[in-house]
Design an enzyme around this catalytic site. Structure first.
Site, PDB file in Angstrom:
ATOM      1  N   CYS A  35      -9.384  11.094  13.557  1.00  0.00           N
ATOM      2  CA  CYS A  35     -10.189  11.823  14.546  1.00  0.00           C
ATOM      3  C   CYS A  35     -10.137  13.326  14.282  1.00  0.00           C
ATOM      4  O   CYS A  35     -11.143  14.030  14.419  1.00  0.00           O
ATOM      5  CB  CYS A  35      -9.688  11.557  15.961  1.00  0.00           C
ATOM      6  N   ARG A  40     -15.332   4.323  17.167  1.00  0.00           N
ATOM      7  CA  ARG A  40     -16.072   5.517  16.724  1.00  0.00           C
ATOM      8  C   ARG A  40     -17.569   5.215  16.819  1.00  0.00           C
ATOM      9  O   ARG A  40     -18.163   4.701  15.878  1.00  0.00           O
ATOM     10  CB  ARG A  40     -15.706   5.868  15.281  1.00  0.00           C
TER      11      ARG A  40
HETATM   12  C1  BEZ Z   1      -6.975   8.077  13.870  1.00  0.00           C
HETATM   13  O1  BEZ Z   1      -6.268   8.414  12.942  1.00  0.00           O
HETATM   14  O2  BEZ Z   1      -7.897   8.796  14.282  1.00  0.00           O
HETATM   15  C2  BEZ Z   1      -6.727   6.767  14.520  1.00  0.00           C
HETATM   16  C3  BEZ Z   1      -6.291   5.723  13.744  1.00  0.00           C
HETATM   17  C4  BEZ Z   1      -6.038   4.504  14.359  1.00  0.00           C
HETATM   18  C5  BEZ Z   1      -6.226   4.345  15.723  1.00  0.00           C
HETATM   19  C6  BEZ Z   1      -6.701   5.393  16.468  1.00  0.00           C
HETATM   20  C7  BEZ Z   1      -6.963   6.614  15.877  1.00  0.00           C
END
Ligand code: BEZ
Length: 241
Positions: free
Chosen positions: A56, A139
Site C-alpha cells: 500500500c 485493492r
Molecule cells: C501490503 O503490503 O500492502 C499488504 C499486504 C498484505 C495484506 C495487506 C496489505
C-alpha cells in the site's frame, strides 16, 4: 478491527454503467459528499487494505507522484481504507518523512484518504471480499465519470500492487472513447488505430465492406478500423478541462 460478518446490511457490488453510490465521509482533506463534490470531473476512487503496510505504501507513493498527471486529465484521486483518520494521518506523515521507493522520496499525499472504520463505504462499493480478507478491503479501483457513473472497475488482491500504466491507460481510453465515439482495441494507446462502431443494418454492413468510408479499413462487416492521430487525442483530452 471490525469484521465484515458484523455488517448488518451487505450491499450488492455496484456495476459498470450504474451511478456511483452516494456517501458522505471524513477524509484527510476534510469532509466529502461523494460523488456530488466531483461533478464535472473524473474520479479514481480506490481502496487499499491497510495503512502502514508495504505494498500500500508503494502504491500511495505512486498515486501521489502521478497526481498532477491525473489532474491534467481532469481527474481527481480519492483513497479509502477501513482504518481511522489518525492512523491515516500518521501513515502519510511517515511516508513523507521516511520512505524512499524507486526514486520517489519526500512524497506528500495531497488527495483525500477516507476513514472508514465502520466499513460502510467499503461495503457500499463491494471492496470487502471475504474470500480474500474478512477485515481489510481489497485493492479496488473505480473509474467514475463527470456525471457520476461507474465506467470501469478493477480489483487486485492484497498481495499484488496495482499497475499504474494500466490505470492511466484505462482513464485515457475511456475519455478517448467518449470524445471520438469509437471503441478501442486490445492494448490501445493514443496514436493506435481505433474501432469504428458496428454497422446498424445489413445494408450498412454490406456497404461498409464494399465501399468503406474514406479512411476506414474493413476486414469484415464487423471489424472496421480507422486512424486516430495521437495529436488529436492529446488535443481533445489534455486541453479539455
Ligand atoms: C501490503 O503490503 O500492502 C499488504 C499486504 C498484505 C495484506 C495487506 C496489505
Amino acid at each position: 478491527m471490525e469484521n465484515i460478518n458484523n455488517l448488518t446490511n451487505i450491499h450488492p457490488i455496484p456495476r459498470i454503467g450504474e451511478p456511483a453510490p452516494k456517501f458522505k465521509a471524513i477524509t484527510t482533506q476534510g469532509e466529502i459528499n461523494f460523488p456530488a463534490d466531483y461533478k464535472g470531473k473524473w474520479v479514481i476512487l480506490f481502496s487499499h487494505p491497510a495503512d502502514f503496510t508495504p505494498v500500500c505504501t508503494s502504491e500511495f507513493m505512486t498515486f501521489a507522484s502521478m497526481q498532477d498527471e491525473f489532474k491534467e486529465l481532469n481527474t481527481e484521486l480519492v483513497g479509502l481504507s477501513v482504518d481511522g483518520l489518525y492512523s491515516h494521518i500518521a501513515w502519510l506523515r511517515t511516508i513523507k518523512e521516511k520512505i524512499e521507493f524507486k526514486g520517489m522520496k519526500d512524497v506528500e499525499v495531497k488527495f483525500p484518504l477516507i476513514e472508514d472504520i465502520s466499513m460502510e463505504v467499503a461495503n457500499l462499493y463491494g471492496m470487502l471480499q471475504p474470500g480474500e480478507s474478512n477485515t481489510k478491503a481489497v485493492r479496488a479501483v473505480f473509474f467514475i465519470d463527470p456525471e457520476g457513473m461507474i465506467r470501469t472497475i478493477i480489483y487486485y488482491p492484497l498481495s499484488l500492487g496495482r499497475n499504474f500504466d494500466e490505470i492511466k491507460r484505462v482513464l485515457i481510453g475511456l475519455q478517448a472513447a467518449d470524445a471520438f465515439k469509437v471503441a478501442l482495441p486490445a492494448d490501445w494507446r493514443p496514436g493506435d488505430d481505433v474501432i469504428v462502431p458496428t454497422a446498424g443494418t445489413c445494408d450498412q454492413a454490406k456497404d461498409r465492406v464494399d465501399i468503406p468510408e474514406e479512411g476506414v479499413t474493413c476486414y469484415d462487416w464487423f471489424f472496421c478500423t480507422k486512424k486516430l492521430e495521437k495529436e488529436k487525442v492529446e488535443e481533445a483530452l489534455w486541453k479539455k478541462k
